[in-house]
Design a protein around this motif. Structure first.
Motif: not given
Length: 291
Positions: A212-233
Motif C-alpha cells: 500500500l505504501a508503494l502504491l501510494a508513492r507511485i500513484s502520487s507521482g508524476a504520471p508521465a514518469v511512471y508511464r515512460d518506465v512502462q512505455a518507453a523501455n
C-alpha cells in the motif's frame, strides 16, 4: 571545469535535483523550461524556452555552457539532439537523465559524434537525494569532461554504476518496469476487489502495508514518469508478460500442485537470491519493524 550549466527541464523534480547540486558547487546555472517562471531553484537564471525549437536567448545560453543537462521526457530529448549538436561548444558536455538509454545514445552518436556525452539515470525518486543511492552511468561519447562529471556525482554521495546502454535498459526493465507493474497490478486488483481500506488497515500485516505504501508513492507521482518506465523501455512489454505468466504459474501451482511442489518452488526462489538472501531477509525484518 564546470562553470556554466544549462539544465533543460530544471523546473521538474529531476532537473531541480541536478540544478541545486550544481549551483551549490559554485556553477552558474540556467534553468530552461516551458512552464511559467517560479518553479526553478532559487539562485538559478531562468530561461523560458523550448529545447526542440530554439529561440535566440536559449541558443545563446546553450552555446556558452560547459554542461547541458537534459532532464526532459524521452521524446523531447530525442527531438532536441540535432539542434543541440549545432549550438554546443566543442568542449561542452551533454548529459541526459532519461530512463531508457538505447535510443538517445544512438541519436547522440548519429547527430553529435564529437560532443562529449553521458547518460545518467538516478535510480531513486529525486526527493530522496543522491547520498548512498545508485546512479546508472552510460558513457555515450567519452572525454575528459565525462570523467570529471562522474567524479562530481560521486562526490555528492551517489554510487555511480557504469554500464552500456543495452545493459541499462535490460536492468531497468527488471528493476523498474517489473517492480512498478507488480505494484500497479496489485492496485488494480485491489480496486476491482473493492475492500474497505479503513478496515483493511486495522488488520493489514506488514507485507500488505508495504505494498500500500508503494502504491501510494507511485500513484502520487508524476504520471508521465511512471508511464515512460512502462512505455518507453523496449524491455517492458516482455517484463509485464513474464509477470502475468508468474501469476498464472502460481495459480496453477496452488490449484493443481501439492504442498511438496509448493515448497520446491519456494526453495527455487530462495536459491535465486543466492548469497544475497540473508541481506534482503534482514532488510525486510528492519522494514517490517518500522511498520
Amino acid at each position: 571545469m564546470i562553470r556554466r550549466c544549462v539544465v533543460v527541464g530544471g523546473a521538474g523534480a529531476v532537473g531541480r535535483l541536478f540544478a541545486e547540486r550544481l549551483l551549490a558547487g559554485g556553477a552558474r546555472v540556467a534553468v530552461a523550461d516551458t512552464v511559467e517562471p517560479g518553479a526553478e531553484p532559487a539562485g538559478t537564471h531562468y530561461v523560458r524556452g523550448d529545447v526542440t525549437s530554439l529561440g535566440a536567448r536559449l541558443e545563446a545560453d546553450l552555446g556558452h555552457a560547459d554542461l547541458v543537462v537534459l532532464a526532459v521526457p524521452d521524446a523531447v530529448a530525442l527531438a532536441a539532439v540535432p539542434g543541440l549538436a549545432a549550438v554546443l561548444r566543442p568542449d561542452a558536455l551533454l548529459v541526459d537523465t532519461l530512463s531508457v538509454k538505447q535510443p538517445v545514445t544512438a541519436a547522440v552518436r548519429a547527430h553529435a559524434p564529437d560532443v562529449q556525452a553521458v547518460g545518467l539515470n538516478p535510480m531513486f525518486a529525486p526527493d530522496l537525494g543522491f547520498e548512498g543511492r545508485p546512479v546508472a552511468a552510460v558513457v555515450v561519447n567519452d572525454g575528459p569532461q565525462v570523467g570529471g562529471l562522474l567524479d562530481l556525482v560521486a562526490s555528492w554521495g551517489a554510487r555511480v554504476v557504469p554500464m552500456d546502454a543495452a545493459e541499462h535498459d535490460r536492468l531497468a526493465g527488471v528493476s523498474q518496469a517489473l517492480t512498478h507493474a507488480a505494484v500497479l497490478g496489485f492496485g488494480l486488483a485491489l480496486t476491482r476487489l473493492g475492500p474497505d481500506l479503513a478496515r483493511i488497515r486495522e488488520i493489514a500485516p506488514p507485507p500488505h502495508q508495504a505494498l500500500l505504501a508503494l502504491l501510494a508513492r507511485i500513484s502520487s507521482g508524476a504520471p508521465a514518469v511512471y508511464r515512460d518506465v512502462q512505455a518507453a523501455n523496449p524491455e517492458a512489454a516482455a517484463v509485464r508478460k513474464e509477470l502475468a505468466e508468474g501469476v498464472r504459474l502460481l495459480t496453477d501451482l496452488v490449484e493443481h500442485g501439492s504442498e511438496a511442489e509448493f515448497a520446491t518452488v519456494l526453495g527455487q526462489l530462495r536459491d535465486q537470491l543466492g548469497e544475497h538472501a540473508p541481506h534482503y531477509r534482514d532488510l525486510c525484518a528492519r522494514m517490517f519493524t518500522s511498520l
